[in-house]
Design an enzyme around this catalytic site. Structure first.
Site, PDB file in Angstrom:
ATOM      1  N   LYS A 317       0.840  -1.203   0.000  1.00 43.13           N
ATOM      2  CA  LYS A 317       0.000   0.000   0.000  1.00 43.13           C
ATOM      3  C   LYS A 317       0.882   1.263   0.000  1.00 43.13           C
ATOM      4  CE  LYS A 317      -3.114   0.517   3.454  1.00 43.13           C
ATOM      5  NZ  LYS A 317      -3.214   1.840   4.113  1.00 43.13           N
ATOM      6  N   SER A 318       1.882   1.295   0.873  1.00 40.46           N
ATOM      7  CA  SER A 318       2.736   2.489   0.954  1.00 40.46           C
ATOM      8  C   SER A 318       3.405   2.760  -0.385  1.00 40.46           C
ATOM      9  CB  SER A 318       3.821   2.282   2.008  1.00 40.46           C
ATOM     10  OG  SER A 318       3.246   2.219   3.280  1.00 40.46           O
ATOM     11  N   ARG A 322       2.969   5.944  -3.220  1.00 34.53           N
ATOM     12  CA  ARG A 322       4.128   6.742  -3.642  1.00 34.53           C
ATOM     13  C   ARG A 322       4.387   6.614  -5.136  1.00 34.53           C
ATOM     14  NH1 ARG A 322       4.215   5.562   1.716  1.00 34.53           N
ATOM     15  NH2 ARG A 322       5.546   6.796   3.138  1.00 34.53           N
ATOM     16  N   GLY A 390      -5.002   7.808   5.453  1.00 32.61           N
ATOM     17  CA  GLY A 390      -4.134   8.742   6.168  1.00 32.61           C
ATOM     18  C   GLY A 390      -2.877   9.048   5.365  1.00 32.61           C
ATOM     19  N   ARG A 418      -8.607  11.890  12.506  1.00 31.66           N
ATOM     20  CA  ARG A 418      -7.200  11.579  12.801  1.00 31.66           C
ATOM     21  C   ARG A 418      -6.353  12.859  12.873  1.00 31.66           C
ATOM     22  NH1 ARG A 418      -5.326   6.613   9.301  1.00 31.66           N
ATOM     23  NH2 ARG A 418      -3.579   6.757  10.754  1.00 31.66           N
ATOM     24  N   GLN A 466       4.959   8.845   7.647  1.00 32.17           N
ATOM     25  CA  GLN A 466       4.066   9.767   6.932  1.00 32.17           C
ATOM     26  C   GLN A 466       4.530  11.200   7.115  1.00 32.17           C
ATOM     27  OE1 GLN A 466       0.092   8.850   8.238  1.00 32.17           O
ATOM     28  NE2 GLN A 466      -0.005   6.976   7.006  1.00 32.17           N
ATOM     29  N   ASP A 612       1.923  -1.414  11.729  1.00 32.75           N
ATOM     30  CA  ASP A 612       0.591  -1.776  11.233  1.00 32.75           C
ATOM     31  C   ASP A 612       0.216  -3.219  11.571  1.00 32.75           C
ATOM     32  OD1 ASP A 612       0.197   0.726  10.181  1.00 32.75           O
ATOM     33  OD2 ASP A 612       1.038   0.200   8.231  1.00 32.75           O
ATOM     34  N   ARG A 643      -6.468   1.219  18.014  1.00 33.31           N
ATOM     35  CA  ARG A 643      -6.205  -0.222  17.869  1.00 33.31           C
ATOM     36  C   ARG A 643      -5.861  -0.909  19.187  1.00 33.31           C
ATOM     37  NH1 ARG A 643      -3.221  -0.101  11.914  1.00 33.31           N
ATOM     38  NH2 ARG A 643      -5.188  -0.073  10.760  1.00 33.31           N
ATOM     39  N   ARG A 684      -7.679  -3.629   9.381  1.00 36.07           N
ATOM     40  CA  ARG A 684      -6.722  -4.569   9.978  1.00 36.07           C
ATOM     41  C   ARG A 684      -7.310  -5.282  11.203  1.00 36.07           C
ATOM     42  NH1 ARG A 684      -2.584  -3.734   6.603  1.00 36.07           N
ATOM     43  NH2 ARG A 684      -2.039  -1.581   6.134  1.00 36.07           N
TER      44      ARG A 684
END
Ligand code: S3P
Length: 731
Positions: A317-318, A322, A390, A418, A466, A612, A643, A684
């Site tokens: 995902k990251s 990008r 996010g 957030r 981030q 994560d 979480r 998650r």
């Protein structure tokens, strides 16, 4: 809900309301009203049980009724209100179903001198080409939108009642003013109907019409389906809303003129751009329906089973985020493979399309980005909606702070709660102008400060990739050298990918350094599987006896492999095979075999490297013998959900001794039971509790799981194919 429901006009819509109301037991008795010439239809309605009785006399029809629904064609509203006026009861609620609303308010005004407070105009956006009570169905309104257009003096109690009524019939209810309703419907319903009728009218008048119709295929049938609707009804709707429709027809004629000129001038590039834009706009519309009307999902997991086989989980995902960001800023065309086709990464992709970047795909994980260069982004027409993501919001805030245009970033409920100060504070030190809410949350209103940002030397108070990435992206537009120091190593995909695009980034120990001197050159990116998605399977196979799983082509960047280290400390049997480097990122196949786990104290240094993966690591701890202790992980409280709290609550429901602490959790593991837990809309959490089913001694139900689509849409099918007995139900 009501004693007597009176439906005025028992056709397709009125009949479907009666059917659904009966099914939902919303009224003790349901009666119909119609004119002499409707007797046969009313008799049929009674015969097939849609209504209990009918009347041709309005006085009898509405006597003692506490809910009256006007379901006659729009043109008749004034006549019906006039009929109702002498028997109007303050103890009843009145509503209608007209497709235009301005005329309904005008009619009510004309009849009563004002709009009665207990008359709640409404419009269910549902229908069919057929008419008459025989076409009525039970679920016509289920998962359909319904718009209520109250007047100024509308009684809130009556409004709530009508709202509840429609919700019970299955509709998703919105409230807006009548004029706005008519504008929106003119564009999305009335104009398309006129177009379909007009096309068939034109073709039908041609001499060669029989050939045209003979060879017409699916496209023609789809496009003209709505021209089969009732002409009398559409004539009335067009007349009632002509003020909104006429300007749109003019606009559309302009659009057709433009296309005609493109063809005359052989301007294929412009034509392609127009068609591509429309194609993407339609996709956006489809995605929006899917998200707004998306059903809630529940996962039901039968206890036991094992994970067996080999698989490749979806892309990281990251890196997917990008790849779109940097590919868009590059000179040239970037091809991405392995792109994660999930809501979060697609939100980033859409944002860049909205800023004028041509992006093809994704098709089977392949995306082609026609980079516009570092200074080539254009002002988006609307705010950029980033859903649940996010990463999109925080990274984009840095990138957009130095542009020559303003932007507004918005997100869903979770993202809007957030913390954003962590990025807006250092950005404002660089000269950025970003407004948040008082709580420091989205929406973010960013005033582009092109050429006015200055570099900072910033030591992050929290270890956040981030925040680091956000400042590096802002640093690409700032005067001087931006230096970001991290208190502990965090994922470095931004730095690696920037280097891949030939943009200079330096590293001095824990400091990442960037400046505005540089440009990006397009490249090809192969996104490996996401270790954060693989983590569910690493834990699942580790806790379920008999498991043996090979996870192929997983990204094992050392800033991401904390989960492997922690599981190994707990006694897991994970082999890292076939290590290789793909496009500047280390990749390997992970072989995991069941092994009994034991509780450990998780070293704090590993926290950012497994940030994560803690939800699923808590499940591992719940299955491990002995005590596991996590500390130094307060960041978990501000992820897609809290979480720490949400996992502790769920584990306790499953009978696990799990004690939340301000910055972690203490779990005394060994045994997991069954029960009903909720993911609080956090992907998650949903997937972690699903894995718990492998070791539970009773079924586990996980509520609110649709958000799995933000990172891993294939999850439920994949786990099933590998051996977990998971059933997903939607409602
Ligand atoms: C991410 C960084 C991490 C992580 C998130 C993705 C990224 O967030 O939790 O899922 O792509 O940079 P933080 O930077 O807030 O730790």
């Amino acid at each position: 809900m009501f004693k007597k429901l009176c439906i005025i006009g028992v056709g397709l819509i009125g009949g479907s309301i009666a059917r659904a109301a009966r099914l939902q037991k919303l009224a003790e008795i349901i009666v119909g009203f119609g004119r002499e010439q409707d007797v046969q239809n009313l008799q049929t309605a009674r015969q097939i049980g849609v209504i209990d009785d009918f009347y041709l006399d309005i006085a009898l029809a509405v006597q003692d009724a506490d809910c009256i629904v006007i379901a006659t064609p729009v043109a008749s509203i004034e006549i019906i209100l006039t009929l109702l006026k002498p028997f109007w009861s303050a103890n009843a609620v009145y509503t209608d179903v007209g497709s235009t609303k301005g005329n309904v308010l005008v009619a009510a005004h004309a009849v009563f001198g004002k709009i009665p407070a207990n008359f709640i105009p409404a419009h269910p956006i549902a229908g069919a080409e057929q008419s008459g009570v025989l076409a009525a169905i039970d679920d016509l309104f289920v998962k359909k939108r319904l718009i209520i257009t109250p007047a100024e003096n509308t009684d809130t109690h009556a409004l709530r009642k009508v709202q509840q009524f429609w919700q019970q019939l299955g509709s998703s209810v919105s409230v807006m003013d009548a004029q706005h309703h008519d504008q929106v419907l003119a564009a999305t319903s009335h104009l398309p109907h006129i177009l379909a009728f007009a096309l068939v009218d034109m073709l039908g008048h041609k001499d060669e019409q029989s050939d045209i119709f003979k060879y017409a295929a699916g496209g023609f049938k789809d496009f003209t389906r709505i021209a089969s609707s009732d002409p009398a009804m559409w004539q009335a709707i067009c007349a009632a809303n002509k003020n909104e429709i006429i300007p749109l027809i003019k606009q559309l004629m302009g659009e057709l003129d433009k296309i005609q000129q493109m063809l005359e001038n052989d301007d294929s590039q412009q034509l392609f751009a127009t068609l591509t834009y429309a194609n993407h706009a339609r996709q956006r519309f489809l995605n929006q329906i899917e998200t707004t009307m998306s059903k809630s999902q529940t996962f039901q997991i039968q206890p036991g089973g094992k994970l067996y086989g080999e698989t490749r989980v979806p892309g990281d995902k990251s890196m997917s985020h990008r790849s779109i960001m940097l590919g868009s800023l590059a000179e040239g065309v970037t091809h991405v493979t392995g792109f994660l086709e999930a809501e979060d990464a697609l939100a980033t992709l859409q944002a860049f399309r909205d800023m004028g970047v041509e992006i093809e795909g994704p098709v089977d994980g392949c995306v082609t980005i026609h980079g516009v260069g570092k200074h080539g982004l254009k002002a988006p027409k609307n705010e950029l909606y980033l859903g649940n993501s996010g990463t999109s919001m925080r990274l984009l805030s840095g990138l957009l702070a130095g542009q020559s245009f303003n932007t507004v970033l918005t997100g869903d409920k979770s993202l809007s709660a957030r913390p954003m100060k962590r990025v807006t504070d250092p950005l404002s030190e660089m000269g950025a102008e970003i407004k948040t809410t008082e709580q420091g949350t989205a929406p973010l209103h960013i005033t582009g400060k092109s050429g006015q940002l200055t570099a900072i030397d910033y030591t992050m108070p929290i270890a956040s990739a981030q925040v680091k990435s956000c400042l590096l992206l802002a640093g690409m537009y700032a005067q001087g050298e931006t230096r970001v120091t991290e208190p502990a190593p965090t994922r470095d995909h931004t730095e690696r990918m920037l280097a891949g695009f030939s943009y200079p980034v330096k590293r001095e120990g824990s400091i990442a350094i960037i400046s505005a001197d540089g440009s990006l050159t397009a490249m090809d990116i192969d996104v490996p599987s996401d270790i954060s998605s693989a983590a569910f399977f690493l834990v699942g196979a580790s806790i379920a006896p008999g498991s043996d799983l090979l996870l192929k082509h997983v990204g094992i960047n050392p800033t991401r492999t904390g989960v492997i280290d922690i599981l190994r400390l707990m006694g897991a049997n994970i082999e890292v095979l076939n290590e290789r480097e793909v496009g500047g990122e280390p990749v390997a196949d992970l072989h995991v075999v069941y092994s009994p786990l034991k509780g450990v104290d998780i070293p704090e240094a590993l926290v950012p490297l497994a940030i994560d993966e803690f939800p699923v690591l808590f499940v591992a701890a719940a299955c491990a013998q002995g005590r596991t202790r996590l500390s130094g992980a307060e960041e978990l409280r501000v992820k897609e959900s809290d979480r720490i709290q949400v996992m502790a609550d769920g584990l306790q429901i499953l009978g696990v001794d799990a004690q939340p602490t301000p910055d972690g959790m203490i779990i005394n593991g060994g045994k997991i039971g069954g029960g009903v837990v909720t993911s609080h809309g956090d992907h998650r959490i949903a997937m972690s509790f699903s894995m718990a089913g492998l070791r539970a001694d009773a079924p586990i139900t996980v509520l609110d799981c649709a958000n799995v689509n933000t990172s891993f849409p294939e999850f439920k099918d994949l786990v099933k194919s590998l051996g977990l007995a998971l059933v997903c139900t939607e409602e």
